[in-house]
Design a protein around this motif. Structure first.
Motif, PDB file in Angstrom:
ATOM      1  N   LYS A 162      24.448   7.938   2.706  1.00 22.57           N
ATOM      2  CA  LYS A 162      23.730   6.706   2.387  1.00 22.57           C
ATOM      3  C   LYS A 162      23.403   6.698   0.896  1.00 22.57           C
ATOM      4  O   LYS A 162      23.340   7.752   0.251  1.00 22.57           O
ATOM      5  N   VAL A 163      23.171   5.499   0.380  1.00 18.83           N
ATOM      6  CA  VAL A 163      22.681   5.342  -0.994  1.00 18.83           C
ATOM      7  C   VAL A 163      21.406   4.512  -0.940  1.00 18.83           C
ATOM      8  O   VAL A 163      21.374   3.433  -0.338  1.00 18.83           O
ATOM      9  N   HIS A 164      20.339   5.036  -1.543  1.00 14.90           N
ATOM     10  CA  HIS A 164      19.059   4.341  -1.610  1.00 14.90           C
ATOM     11  C   HIS A 164      18.867   3.794  -3.031  1.00 14.90           C
ATOM     12  O   HIS A 164      19.022   4.539  -4.008  1.00 14.90           O
ATOM     13  N   GLU A 165      18.532   2.530  -3.118  1.00 13.31           N
ATOM     14  CA  GLU A 165      18.334   1.905  -4.426  1.00 13.31           C
ATOM     15  C   GLU A 165      17.196   2.567  -5.197  1.00 13.31           C
ATOM     16  O   GLU A 165      17.252   2.696  -6.421  1.00 13.31           O
ATOM     17  N   HIS A 166      16.156   2.984  -4.466  1.00 11.45           N
ATOM     18  CA  HIS A 166      15.015   3.657  -5.084  1.00 11.45           C
ATOM     19  C   HIS A 166      14.796   5.003  -4.406  1.00 11.45           C
ATOM     20  O   HIS A 166      14.940   5.128  -3.191  1.00 11.45           O
ATOM     21  N   ASP A 167      14.435   5.981  -5.188  1.00 16.00           N
ATOM     22  CA  ASP A 167      14.154   7.319  -4.676  1.00 16.00           C
ATOM     23  C   ASP A 167      12.844   7.277  -3.882  1.00 16.00           C
ATOM     24  O   ASP A 167      11.789   6.995  -4.440  1.00 16.00           O
ATOM     25  N   PRO A 168      12.870   7.556  -2.564  1.00 16.01           N
ATOM     26  CA  PRO A 168      11.629   7.491  -1.786  1.00 16.01           C
ATOM     27  C   PRO A 168      10.653   8.615  -2.117  1.00 16.01           C
ATOM     28  O   PRO A 168       9.459   8.481  -1.888  1.00 16.01           O
ATOM     29  N   ASN A 169      11.145   9.718  -2.653  1.00 17.35           N
ATOM     30  CA  ASN A 169      10.294  10.874  -2.937  1.00 17.35           C
ATOM     31  C   ASN A 169      10.635  11.477  -4.302  1.00 17.35           C
ATOM     32  O   ASN A 169      11.185  12.576  -4.382  1.00 17.35           O
ATOM     33  N   PRO A 170      10.311  10.769  -5.384  1.00 26.94           N
ATOM     34  CA  PRO A 170      10.681  11.276  -6.711  1.00 26.94           C
ATOM     35  C   PRO A 170       9.894  12.501  -7.139  1.00 26.94           C
ATOM     36  O   PRO A 170      10.300  13.218  -8.046  1.00 26.94           O
ATOM     37  N   GLY A 171       8.755  12.757  -6.492  1.00 31.75           N
ATOM     38  CA  GLY A 171       7.890  13.844  -6.931  1.00 31.75           C
ATOM     39  C   GLY A 171       7.007  13.384  -8.075  1.00 31.75           C
ATOM     40  O   GLY A 171       7.292  12.380  -8.736  1.00 31.75           O
ATOM     41  N   PRO A 172       5.919  14.109  -8.329  1.00 35.38           N
ATOM     42  CA  PRO A 172       5.027  13.730  -9.437  1.00 35.38           C
ATOM     43  C   PRO A 172       5.780  13.691 -10.770  1.00 35.38           C
ATOM     44  O   PRO A 172       6.434  14.650 -11.146  1.00 35.38           O
ATOM     45  N   GLY A 173       5.707  12.555 -11.437  1.00 30.23           N
ATOM     46  CA  GLY A 173       6.393  12.419 -12.722  1.00 30.23           C
ATOM     47  C   GLY A 173       7.898  12.277 -12.618  1.00 30.23           C
ATOM     48  O   GLY A 173       8.603  12.314 -13.625  1.00 30.23           O
ATOM     49  N   GLY A 174       8.408  12.101 -11.393  1.00 32.14           N
ATOM     50  CA  GLY A 174       9.859  12.006 -11.207  1.00 32.14           C
ATOM     51  C   GLY A 174      10.412  10.670 -11.668  1.00 32.14           C
ATOM     52  O   GLY A 174       9.688   9.709 -11.886  1.00 32.14           O
ATOM     53  N   VAL A 175      11.734  10.631 -11.823  1.00 34.65           N
ATOM     54  CA  VAL A 175      12.436   9.421 -12.251  1.00 34.65           C
ATOM     55  C   VAL A 175      12.853   8.626 -11.019  1.00 34.65           C
ATOM     56  O   VAL A 175      13.469   9.167 -10.096  1.00 34.65           O
ATOM     57  N   ALA A 207      30.212   6.090  -5.154  1.00 42.36           N
ATOM     58  CA  ALA A 207      28.902   5.425  -5.142  1.00 42.36           C
ATOM     59  C   ALA A 207      28.196   5.532  -6.486  1.00 42.36           C
ATOM     60  O   ALA A 207      27.332   4.710  -6.803  1.00 42.36           O
ATOM     61  N   GLY A 208      28.518   6.550  -7.272  1.00 42.73           N
ATOM     62  CA  GLY A 208      28.005   6.645  -8.631  1.00 42.73           C
ATOM     63  C   GLY A 208      26.593   7.181  -8.775  1.00 42.73           C
ATOM     64  O   GLY A 208      25.972   6.997  -9.822  1.00 42.73           O
ATOM     65  N   VAL A 209      26.077   7.872  -7.749  1.00 41.49           N
ATOM     66  CA  VAL A 209      24.742   8.461  -7.884  1.00 41.49           C
ATOM     67  C   VAL A 209      24.838   9.799  -8.599  1.00 41.49           C
ATOM     68  O   VAL A 209      25.922  10.394  -8.710  1.00 41.49           O
ATOM     69  N   ARG A 210      23.715  10.278  -9.100  1.00 43.87           N
ATOM     70  CA  ARG A 210      23.699  11.554  -9.816  1.00 43.87           C
ATOM     71  C   ARG A 210      22.830  12.597  -9.121  1.00 43.87           C
ATOM     72  O   ARG A 210      22.837  13.752  -9.508  1.00 43.87           O
ATOM     73  N   THR A 211      22.072  12.177  -8.118  1.00 43.89           N
ATOM     74  CA  THR A 211      21.278  13.108  -7.329  1.00 43.89           C
ATOM     75  C   THR A 211      21.535  12.832  -5.855  1.00 43.89           C
ATOM     76  O   THR A 211      21.607  11.681  -5.436  1.00 43.89           O
ATOM     77  N   GLU A 213      22.283  10.251  -0.196  1.00 41.54           N
ATOM     78  CA  GLU A 213      21.732  11.085   0.865  1.00 41.54           C
ATOM     79  C   GLU A 213      22.829  11.572   1.801  1.00 41.54           C
ATOM     80  O   GLU A 213      23.704  10.802   2.209  1.00 41.54           O
ATOM     81  N   VAL A 214      22.779  12.845   2.117  1.00 42.38           N
ATOM     82  CA  VAL A 214      23.539  13.384   3.241  1.00 42.38           C
ATOM     83  C   VAL A 214      22.721  12.994   4.472  1.00 42.38           C
ATOM     84  O   VAL A 214      21.822  13.719   4.893  1.00 42.38           O
ATOM     85  N   TYR A 215      23.009  11.831   5.021  1.00 43.24           N
ATOM     86  CA  TYR A 215      22.159  11.274   6.070  1.00 43.24           C
ATOM     87  C   TYR A 215      22.283  12.090   7.354  1.00 43.24           C
ATOM     88  O   TYR A 215      21.290  12.554   7.906  1.00 43.24           O
ATOM     89  N   LEU A 262       0.831  -1.201   0.000  1.00 39.65           N
ATOM     90  CA  LEU A 262       0.000   0.000   0.000  1.00 39.65           C
ATOM     91  C   LEU A 262       0.870   1.258   0.000  1.00 39.65           C
ATOM     92  O   LEU A 262       0.580   2.232  -0.715  1.00 39.65           O
ATOM     93  N   ALA A 263       1.937   1.255   0.772  1.00 38.54           N
ATOM     94  CA  ALA A 263       2.836   2.413   0.815  1.00 38.54           C
ATOM     95  C   ALA A 263       3.465   2.670  -0.550  1.00 38.54           C
ATOM     96  O   ALA A 263       3.622   3.821  -0.970  1.00 38.54           O
ATOM     97  N   ALA A 264       3.816   1.607  -1.260  1.00 35.68           N
ATOM     98  CA  ALA A 264       4.387   1.768  -2.599  1.00 35.68           C
ATOM     99  C   ALA A 264       3.370   2.370  -3.565  1.00 35.68           C
ATOM    100  O   ALA A 264       3.699   3.203  -4.420  1.00 35.68           O
ATOM    101  N   ARG A 265       2.095   1.956  -3.445  1.00 39.64           N
ATOM    102  CA  ARG A 265       1.035   2.516  -4.289  1.00 39.64           C
ATOM    103  C   ARG A 265       0.844   4.008  -3.990  1.00 39.64           C
ATOM    104  O   ARG A 265       0.679   4.824  -4.904  1.00 39.64           O
ATOM    105  N   ALA A 266       0.882   4.367  -2.715  1.00 38.12           N
ATOM    106  CA  ALA A 266       0.712   5.767  -2.340  1.00 38.12           C
ATOM    107  C   ALA A 266       1.901   6.606  -2.818  1.00 38.12           C
ATOM    108  O   ALA A 266       1.727   7.739  -3.284  1.00 38.12           O
ATOM    109  N   ARG A 267       3.098   6.047  -2.701  1.00 39.76           N
ATOM    110  CA  ARG A 267       4.295   6.762  -3.171  1.00 39.76           C
ATOM    111  C   ARG A 267       4.214   7.042  -4.664  1.00 39.76           C
ATOM    112  O   ARG A 267       4.554   8.134  -5.144  1.00 39.76           O
ATOM    113  N   GLU A 268       3.739   6.048  -5.420  1.00 42.89           N
ATOM    114  CA  GLU A 268       3.622   6.233  -6.864  1.00 42.89           C
ATOM    115  C   GLU A 268       2.580   7.298  -7.194  1.00 42.89           C
ATOM    116  O   GLU A 268       2.775   8.112  -8.111  1.00 42.89           O
TER     117      GLU A 268
END
Length: 303
Positions: A212-225, A262-266, A231-233, A16-22
């Motif tokens: 930290k590095v997160h495999e998936h962006d927890p808050n991509p925003g509407p239409g985000g990638v 780590a190779g992240v871009r954001t 993360e600067v944890y 359910l949380a994944a559906r809400a995030r999307e």
């Protein structure tokens, strides 16, 4: 209302949380609070079903020095009063002071808070910037200061002393314990190579940047990638070492690690909205506002 979810409910709640995030572009639960629901240390847990499907849920748990809560309603079941019913039951079950999070400052949460007399008491800004490999300068360290990675089994006590002094004012980050840091070390996303320590010539800890590095962006925003994100944890400087430029140098060092190793871009970070000095520091480092999480507070005097 129960105090904990069952294992089956947790599995449904994660879906359910994944559906809400999307749908919302923001995760409804935080990495800081949701583990209490998952491991059974929550103090309240409520699940609402529509037929055989979980339609909404709410829970409360200890967060630092206070009791905090989060709730979510399935996107397909919104507009039917479920959010208000969940909040009503939560407030009835828990007396006194309670902080309720709205991640992404959701408009429905604004209306719910107004109807229930909750006060907008805290804003947690989410700032972001892009990073490219090889684009960041070498950090400029004061004389006698060097950078090294955190060493599990050896640096916990020193980190606790610096962290708790640096964040003595903070409701969650202050007051960390040995159990807290050991639990963090056991997590799948813990990377000691990205936990950077600034030390003096005698190896005394002056400050740190825990990335930290997160495999998936927890808050991509509407239409985000949805991409891996750094993360600067937590970034902290010992009070006695303030005024030496360590905050800026540690920020740059951590960004270089996230981009080049780590190779992240954001890269994202969270900072208190009223922490003007920290906001200005990060803005100088190229961060801009991405989103805001809001905590609404019920006064302890309310029933």
């Amino acid at each position: 209302m129960a105090t904990t979810f069952t294992a089956a409910e947790i599995a449904e709640l994660e879906v359910l949380a994944a559906r809400a995030r999307e749908a919302d572009g923001a995760a409804p639960f935080s990495d800081d609070l949701f583990p209490a629901a998952r491991d059974g240390s929550s103090t309240a847990a409520l699940a609402v079903r529509a037929g055989d499907r979980l339609a909404g849920a709410a829970y409360a748990a200890v967060q630092g020095d206070r009791l905090a809560a989060e709730l979510v309603v399935d996107p397909d079941h919104r507009g039917r009063g479920l959010g208000g019913a969940l909040l009503n039951d939560l407030l009835d079950f828990i007396p006194g002071e309670l902080w309720i999070w709205s991640h992404g400052d959701h408009p429905a949460a604004v209306a719910l808070a107004r109807r229930h007399g909750l006060v907008r008491a805290r804003e947690l800004l989410q700032l972001r910037r892009r990073v490219d490999p090889g684009s960041l300068p070498e950090p400029e360290w004061p004389d006698g200061v060097r950078l090294r990675p955190f060493e599990p089994g050896g640096d916990e006590a020193a980190w606790l002393e610096v962290n708790n002094a640096a964040f003595s004012w903070h409701p969650e980050q202050g007051g960390q314990t040995l159990d807290d840091i050991r639990s963090a070390e056991a997590a799948a996303d813990f990377d000691p190579a990205g936990f950077l320590l600034a030390v003096d010539e005698d190896d005394r800890l002056l400050g740190y940047h825990w990335t930290k590095v997160h495999e998936h962006d927890p808050n991509p925003g509407p239409g985000g990638v949805d991409e891996a994100i750094g993360e600067v944890y937590v970034l902290g400087v010992a009070p006695a070492a303030h005024g030496r430029g360590l905050g800026g140098a540690l920020t740059t060092a951590g960004l270089r690690y996230l981009a080049d190793v780590a190779g992240v871009r954001t890269v994202t970070l969270y900072v208190e909205g009223d922490n003007t000095a920290a906001v200005h520091l990060y803005e100088r480092e190229g961060f801009t506002r991405h989103a805001v999480d809001v905590a609404y507070r019920r006064d302890p005097a309310q029933p």
